[in-house]
Design an enzyme around this catalytic site. Sequence first.
Site, PDB file in Angstrom:
ATOM      1  N   HIS A 182      -7.109  -5.895   2.646  1.00  7.82           N
ATOM      2  CA  HIS A 182      -5.883  -5.460   3.049  1.00  7.82           C
ATOM      3  C   HIS A 182      -5.319  -6.528   4.027  1.00  7.82           C
ATOM      4  CE1 HIS A 182      -7.290  -1.073   2.019  1.00  7.82           C
ATOM      5  NE2 HIS A 182      -8.138  -1.319   1.950  1.00  7.82           N
ATOM      6  N   ASN A 192     -13.277  -3.679   2.660  1.00  3.68           N
ATOM      7  CA  ASN A 192     -14.605  -2.735   2.145  1.00  3.68           C
ATOM      8  C   ASN A 192     -14.844  -2.618   1.137  1.00  3.68           C
ATOM      9  OD1 ASN A 192     -13.046  -1.222   4.662  1.00  3.68           O
ATOM     10  ND2 ASN A 192     -11.745   0.511   3.616  1.00  3.68           N
ATOM     11  N   ASP A 234       1.344  -1.303   0.003  1.00  3.76           N
ATOM     12  CA  ASP A 234       0.443  -0.394  -0.014  1.00  3.76           C
ATOM     13  C   ASP A 234       1.024   1.180  -0.199  1.00  3.76           C
ATOM     14  OD1 ASP A 234      -1.751   1.385   0.816  1.00  3.76           O
ATOM     15  OD2 ASP A 234      -3.085   0.165   0.837  1.00  3.76           O
ATOM     16  N   ILE A 235       0.481   2.144  -1.166  1.00  6.46           N
ATOM     17  CA  ILE A 235       1.832   3.747  -0.466  1.00  6.46           C
ATOM     18  C   ILE A 235       1.002   4.489   0.534  1.00  6.46           C
ATOM     19  CG2 ILE A 235       1.477   3.338  -3.500  1.00  6.46           C
ATOM     20  CD1 ILE A 235      -0.287   5.561  -3.548  1.00  6.46           C
ATOM     21  N   HIS A 273     -10.762  -5.739  -3.118  1.00 12.12           N
ATOM     22  CA  HIS A 273      -9.503  -5.813  -2.817  1.00 12.12           C
ATOM     23  C   HIS A 273      -9.228  -6.150  -1.416  1.00 12.12           C
ATOM     24  CE1 HIS A 273     -10.446  -1.435  -2.168  1.00 12.12           C
ATOM     25  NE2 HIS A 273     -10.142  -1.944  -1.034  1.00 12.12           N
ATOM     26  N   GLU A 281     -13.352   2.653  -1.232  1.00 11.41           N
ATOM     27  CA  GLU A 281     -13.217   3.602  -1.942  1.00 11.41           C
ATOM     28  C   GLU A 281     -13.043   3.289  -3.719  1.00 11.41           C
ATOM     29  OE1 GLU A 281      -9.779   5.538   0.259  1.00 11.41           O
ATOM     30  OE2 GLU A 281     -10.830   6.339   1.383  1.00 11.41           O
ATOM     31  N   VAL A 282     -12.002   2.150  -3.674  1.00 10.87           N
ATOM     32  CA  VAL A 282     -11.754   1.573  -5.026  1.00 10.87           C
ATOM     33  C   VAL A 282     -12.376   0.765  -5.494  1.00 10.87           C
ATOM     34  CG1 VAL A 282     -10.082   0.965  -6.968  1.00 10.87           C
ATOM     35  CG2 VAL A 282      -9.386   2.144  -4.558  1.00 10.87           C
TER      36      VAL A 282
END
Length: 131
Positions: free
Chosen positions: A112, A97, A39-40, A110, A105-106
Amino acid sequence: MPIDPTLPYDDNNIFAKILRGEIPSKTVYDDEWAYAFEDINPQAETHTLVIPKGRYVSWDDFSATASADEIAGFVRAVGIVAREKGLVEPGYRLMANIGRNGHQEVPHLHVHIFGGQKLGPMIAPEFAKRG
């Protein structure tokens, strides 16, 4: 801004661009079914994202429409990444999420993976007391 997981897949989302190599990422794992990268904006000592390579908006979309091979490959990839990161012992957290209330948000499924430190309670104390 959180997204609606019932909307169609957006081929211009950031994870689709990462999968196409249009945006750089620090690869952690890559196979036929899944791609994992750092993660950035890490929220823990270890914060890795794992995404399926297919066009899935959410966990609901994925679980309803992905093939058994895609599902198995993605779940195995999450486990492989956790083991390779040395997170199995002392422990880690998985989070996906989904939708507006889940603060997704995306619009690409995905997961995490958080670890490398004590992560604290899952739910804020004021909510945990509700019976």
